[in-house]
Design a protein around this motif. Sequence first.
Motif, PDB file in Angstrom:
ATOM      1  N   CYS A 184       0.774  -1.134   0.333  1.00  0.00           N
ATOM      2  CA  CYS A 184       0.108   0.122   0.033  1.00  0.00           C
ATOM      3  C   CYS A 184       0.874   1.343  -0.105  1.00  0.00           C
ATOM      4  O   CYS A 184       0.587   2.261  -0.609  1.00  0.00           O
ATOM      5  CB  CYS A 184      -0.962   0.078   1.199  1.00  0.00           C
ATOM      6  N   LYS A 185       1.740   1.086   0.598  1.00  0.00           N
ATOM      7  CA  LYS A 185       2.934   2.285   1.002  1.00  0.00           C
ATOM      8  C   LYS A 185       3.504   2.558  -0.564  1.00  0.00           C
ATOM      9  O   LYS A 185       3.681   3.709  -0.812  1.00  0.00           O
ATOM     10  CB  LYS A 185       4.022   2.118   1.853  1.00  0.00           C
ATOM     11  N   ILE A 186       3.841   1.386  -1.216  1.00  0.00           N
ATOM     12  CA  ILE A 186       4.460   1.604  -2.592  1.00  0.00           C
ATOM     13  C   ILE A 186       3.246   2.308  -3.494  1.00  0.00           C
ATOM     14  O   ILE A 186       3.692   3.196  -4.183  1.00  0.00           O
ATOM     15  CB  ILE A 186       5.076   0.227  -2.939  1.00  0.00           C
ATOM     16  N   ALA A 187       2.282   1.735  -3.332  1.00  0.00           N
ATOM     17  CA  ALA A 187       1.165   2.315  -4.299  1.00  0.00           C
ATOM     18  C   ALA A 187       0.968   3.678  -4.067  1.00  0.00           C
ATOM     19  O   ALA A 187       0.721   4.488  -5.154  1.00  0.00           O
ATOM     20  CB  ALA A 187      -0.080   1.416  -4.117  1.00  0.00           C
TER      21      ALA A 187
ATOM     22  N   HIS B 252      -5.720   1.109 -11.974  1.00  0.00           N
ATOM     23  CA  HIS B 252      -6.078   0.329 -10.851  1.00  0.00           C
ATOM     24  C   HIS B 252      -5.097  -0.367 -10.227  1.00  0.00           C
ATOM     25  O   HIS B 252      -4.912  -0.872  -9.290  1.00  0.00           O
ATOM     26  CB  HIS B 252      -7.194  -0.808 -11.083  1.00  0.00           C
ATOM     27  N   THR B 253      -3.787  -0.393 -10.993  1.00  0.00           N
ATOM     28  CA  THR B 253      -2.677  -1.210 -10.705  1.00  0.00           C
ATOM     29  C   THR B 253      -1.235  -0.568 -10.831  1.00  0.00           C
ATOM     30  O   THR B 253      -1.343   0.704 -11.718  1.00  0.00           O
ATOM     31  CB  THR B 253      -2.611  -2.405 -11.530  1.00  0.00           C
ATOM     32  N   ILE B 254      -0.163  -0.895 -10.355  1.00  0.00           N
ATOM     33  CA  ILE B 254       0.992  -0.503 -10.499  1.00  0.00           C
ATOM     34  C   ILE B 254       1.838  -1.727 -10.596  1.00  0.00           C
ATOM     35  O   ILE B 254       1.499  -2.844 -10.101  1.00  0.00           O
ATOM     36  CB  ILE B 254       1.833   0.676  -9.473  1.00  0.00           C
ATOM     37  N   ALA B 255       2.910  -1.670 -11.201  1.00  0.00           N
ATOM     38  CA  ALA B 255       3.988  -2.694 -11.327  1.00  0.00           C
ATOM     39  C   ALA B 255       5.427  -2.159 -11.202  1.00  0.00           C
ATOM     40  O   ALA B 255       5.650  -1.149 -11.520  1.00  0.00           O
ATOM     41  CB  ALA B 255       3.982  -3.165 -12.790  1.00  0.00           C
ATOM     42  N   PHE B 256       5.988  -3.089 -10.108  1.00  0.00           N
ATOM     43  CA  PHE B 256       7.396  -2.601  -9.884  1.00  0.00           C
ATOM     44  C   PHE B 256       8.148  -3.705  -9.871  1.00  0.00           C
ATOM     45  O   PHE B 256       7.876  -5.133  -9.553  1.00  0.00           O
ATOM     46  CB  PHE B 256       7.339  -1.742  -8.695  1.00  0.00           C
ATOM     47  N   ARG B 257       9.592  -3.674 -10.037  1.00  0.00           N
ATOM     48  CA  ARG B 257      10.566  -4.744  -9.776  1.00  0.00           C
ATOM     49  C   ARG B 257      10.673  -5.077  -8.510  1.00  0.00           C
ATOM     50  O   ARG B 257      10.817  -4.470  -7.400  1.00  0.00           O
ATOM     51  CB  ARG B 257      11.962  -4.079 -10.428  1.00  0.00           C
ATOM     52  N   ASP B 258      10.785  -6.504  -8.291  1.00  0.00           N
ATOM     53  CA  ASP B 258      10.867  -7.275  -7.005  1.00  0.00           C
ATOM     54  C   ASP B 258      12.282  -6.926  -6.598  1.00  0.00           C
ATOM     55  O   ASP B 258      13.091  -6.895  -7.328  1.00  0.00           O
ATOM     56  CB  ASP B 258      10.646  -9.004  -7.239  1.00  0.00           C
ATOM     57  N   ILE B 259      12.256  -6.826  -5.355  1.00  0.00           N
ATOM     58  CA  ILE B 259      13.493  -6.427  -4.590  1.00  0.00           C
ATOM     59  C   ILE B 259      14.515  -7.688  -4.634  1.00  0.00           C
ATOM     60  O   ILE B 259      15.613  -7.358  -4.434  1.00  0.00           O
ATOM     61  CB  ILE B 259      13.107  -5.905  -2.901  1.00  0.00           C
ATOM     62  N   ASN B 260      13.924  -8.782  -4.807  1.00  0.00           N
ATOM     63  CA  ASN B 260      14.806  -9.961  -4.681  1.00  0.00           C
ATOM     64  C   ASN B 260      14.455 -10.747  -5.924  1.00  0.00           C
ATOM     65  O   ASN B 260      13.971 -12.063  -5.780  1.00  0.00           O
ATOM     66  CB  ASN B 260      14.490 -10.754  -3.253  1.00  0.00           C
TER      67      ASN B 260
ATOM     68  N   VAL C 171       3.128  -7.065 -10.132  1.00  0.00           N
ATOM     69  CA  VAL C 171       1.740  -6.313 -10.363  1.00  0.00           C
ATOM     70  C   VAL C 171       0.840  -6.142  -9.330  1.00  0.00           C
ATOM     71  O   VAL C 171       0.401  -7.406  -8.692  1.00  0.00           O
ATOM     72  CB  VAL C 171       1.222  -6.717 -11.687  1.00  0.00           C
ATOM     73  N   ILE C 172       0.604  -5.089  -8.725  1.00  0.00           N
ATOM     74  CA  ILE C 172      -0.500  -4.900  -7.668  1.00  0.00           C
ATOM     75  C   ILE C 172      -1.437  -4.057  -7.808  1.00  0.00           C
ATOM     76  O   ILE C 172      -1.599  -3.112  -8.826  1.00  0.00           O
ATOM     77  CB  ILE C 172       0.512  -4.710  -6.208  1.00  0.00           C
ATOM     78  N   PRO C 173      -2.897  -4.272  -7.113  1.00  0.00           N
ATOM     79  CA  PRO C 173      -3.947  -3.459  -7.240  1.00  0.00           C
ATOM     80  C   PRO C 173      -3.456  -2.108  -6.371  1.00  0.00           C
ATOM     81  O   PRO C 173      -2.846  -2.319  -5.222  1.00  0.00           O
ATOM     82  CB  PRO C 173      -5.102  -4.177  -6.599  1.00  0.00           C
TER      83      PRO C 173
ATOM     84  N   HIS D 280     -14.282  -7.204  -7.811  1.00  0.00           N
ATOM     85  CA  HIS D 280     -12.738  -6.837  -8.178  1.00  0.00           C
ATOM     86  C   HIS D 280     -12.501  -6.982  -9.741  1.00  0.00           C
ATOM     87  O   HIS D 280     -11.360  -6.881 -10.088  1.00  0.00           O
ATOM     88  CB  HIS D 280     -11.751  -7.635  -7.229  1.00  0.00           C
ATOM     89  N   ALA D 281     -13.453  -7.552 -10.407  1.00  0.00           N
ATOM     90  CA  ALA D 281     -13.251  -7.918 -11.726  1.00  0.00           C
ATOM     91  C   ALA D 281     -12.314  -6.739 -12.719  1.00  0.00           C
ATOM     92  O   ALA D 281     -11.329  -7.321 -13.309  1.00  0.00           O
ATOM     93  CB  ALA D 281     -14.605  -8.190 -12.723  1.00  0.00           C
ATOM     94  N   GLU D 282     -12.807  -5.797 -12.663  1.00  0.00           N
ATOM     95  CA  GLU D 282     -12.001  -4.496 -13.439  1.00  0.00           C
ATOM     96  C   GLU D 282     -10.572  -4.732 -13.209  1.00  0.00           C
ATOM     97  O   GLU D 282      -9.701  -4.585 -13.927  1.00  0.00           O
ATOM     98  CB  GLU D 282     -12.513  -3.202 -13.259  1.00  0.00           C
ATOM     99  N   ILE D 283     -10.395  -4.508 -11.548  1.00  0.00           N
ATOM    100  CA  ILE D 283      -8.859  -4.651 -11.100  1.00  0.00           C
ATOM    101  C   ILE D 283      -8.015  -5.842 -11.491  1.00  0.00           C
ATOM    102  O   ILE D 283      -6.567  -5.786 -11.814  1.00  0.00           O
ATOM    103  CB  ILE D 283      -9.130  -4.722  -9.741  1.00  0.00           C
ATOM    104  N   ILE D 284      -8.659  -7.064 -11.480  1.00  0.00           N
ATOM    105  CA  ILE D 284      -7.840  -8.305 -11.677  1.00  0.00           C
ATOM    106  C   ILE D 284      -7.706  -8.252 -13.426  1.00  0.00           C
ATOM    107  O   ILE D 284      -6.873  -8.789 -13.790  1.00  0.00           O
ATOM    108  CB  ILE D 284      -8.882  -9.395 -11.398  1.00  0.00           C
ATOM    109  N   ILE D 285      -8.752  -7.875 -14.167  1.00  0.00           N
ATOM    110  CA  ILE D 285      -8.444  -7.879 -15.835  1.00  0.00           C
ATOM    111  C   ILE D 285      -7.214  -6.756 -15.996  1.00  0.00           C
ATOM    112  O   ILE D 285      -6.276  -7.262 -16.600  1.00  0.00           O
ATOM    113  CB  ILE D 285      -9.857  -7.409 -16.340  1.00  0.00           C
ATOM    114  N   GLU D 286      -7.295  -5.650 -15.117  1.00  0.00           N
ATOM    115  CA  GLU D 286      -6.094  -4.910 -15.238  1.00  0.00           C
ATOM    116  C   GLU D 286      -4.677  -5.458 -14.901  1.00  0.00           C
ATOM    117  O   GLU D 286      -3.715  -5.190 -15.513  1.00  0.00           O
ATOM    118  CB  GLU D 286      -6.192  -3.477 -14.784  1.00  0.00           C
ATOM    119  N   MET D 287      -4.891  -6.146 -13.844  1.00  0.00           N
ATOM    120  CA  MET D 287      -3.531  -6.996 -13.430  1.00  0.00           C
ATOM    121  C   MET D 287      -2.917  -7.659 -14.486  1.00  0.00           C
ATOM    122  O   MET D 287      -1.730  -7.797 -14.643  1.00  0.00           O
ATOM    123  CB  MET D 287      -3.789  -7.671 -12.105  1.00  0.00           C
ATOM    124  N   LEU D 288      -4.075  -8.451 -15.315  1.00  0.00           N
ATOM    125  CA  LEU D 288      -3.390  -9.345 -16.232  1.00  0.00           C
ATOM    126  C   LEU D 288      -2.825  -8.615 -17.498  1.00  0.00           C
ATOM    127  O   LEU D 288      -1.994  -8.964 -18.222  1.00  0.00           O
ATOM    128  CB  LEU D 288      -4.402 -10.399 -16.529  1.00  0.00           C
TER     129      LEU D 288
END
Length: 122
Positions: A15-18, A32-40, A49-51, A65-73
């Motif tokens: 949540c803090k990263i978002a 609805h989403t952001i994507a960031f590199r895994d720290i490890n 990819v997170i909502p 949550h349908a719209e969020i999950i579709i956007e994650m994909l």
Amino acid sequence: MNEQQAQSIQDCIFCKIASGEMPADIVSSNTHTIAFRDINPQAPTHVLVIPRTHIEHAADVEPGHAEIIIEMLTTAREVAASEGILAKGYRLVFNVGDDAGNLVPHLHLHVIGGRTMSWPPG
Ligand code: 5GP
Ligand code: ZN
């Protein structure tokens, strides 16, 4: 939502990263989403990819949550394309619970690629 649940959302690192309160190497930012590199990272490409909204894990996903999950994909596909792994293939993973090794209690889709992978996973 009880007080304990409210506190755990307030303390949630994803949540803090978002919200921008915590830094991350962000590769994509959508409605609805952001994507960031895994720290490890476990492979040359390892992006999460997170909502933006707090959903604990995949077992808590509801029809609303349908719209969020579709956007994650669709975000995962965009990440794969921008990382140059769309044609060769990649793995999408949701870990749920202790046996799967789920560590962060904020829904995240692992986008892993850039090398060949074995199956079944360890
Ligand atoms: P899980 O095991 O819960 O499916 O995956 C959590 C992932 O989040 C792990 O791959 C871990 O490396 C990553 N991670 C944990 N904390 C942070 C962080 O503060 N920043 C970033 N970018 N990744 C994190
Ligand atoms: Zn959260």
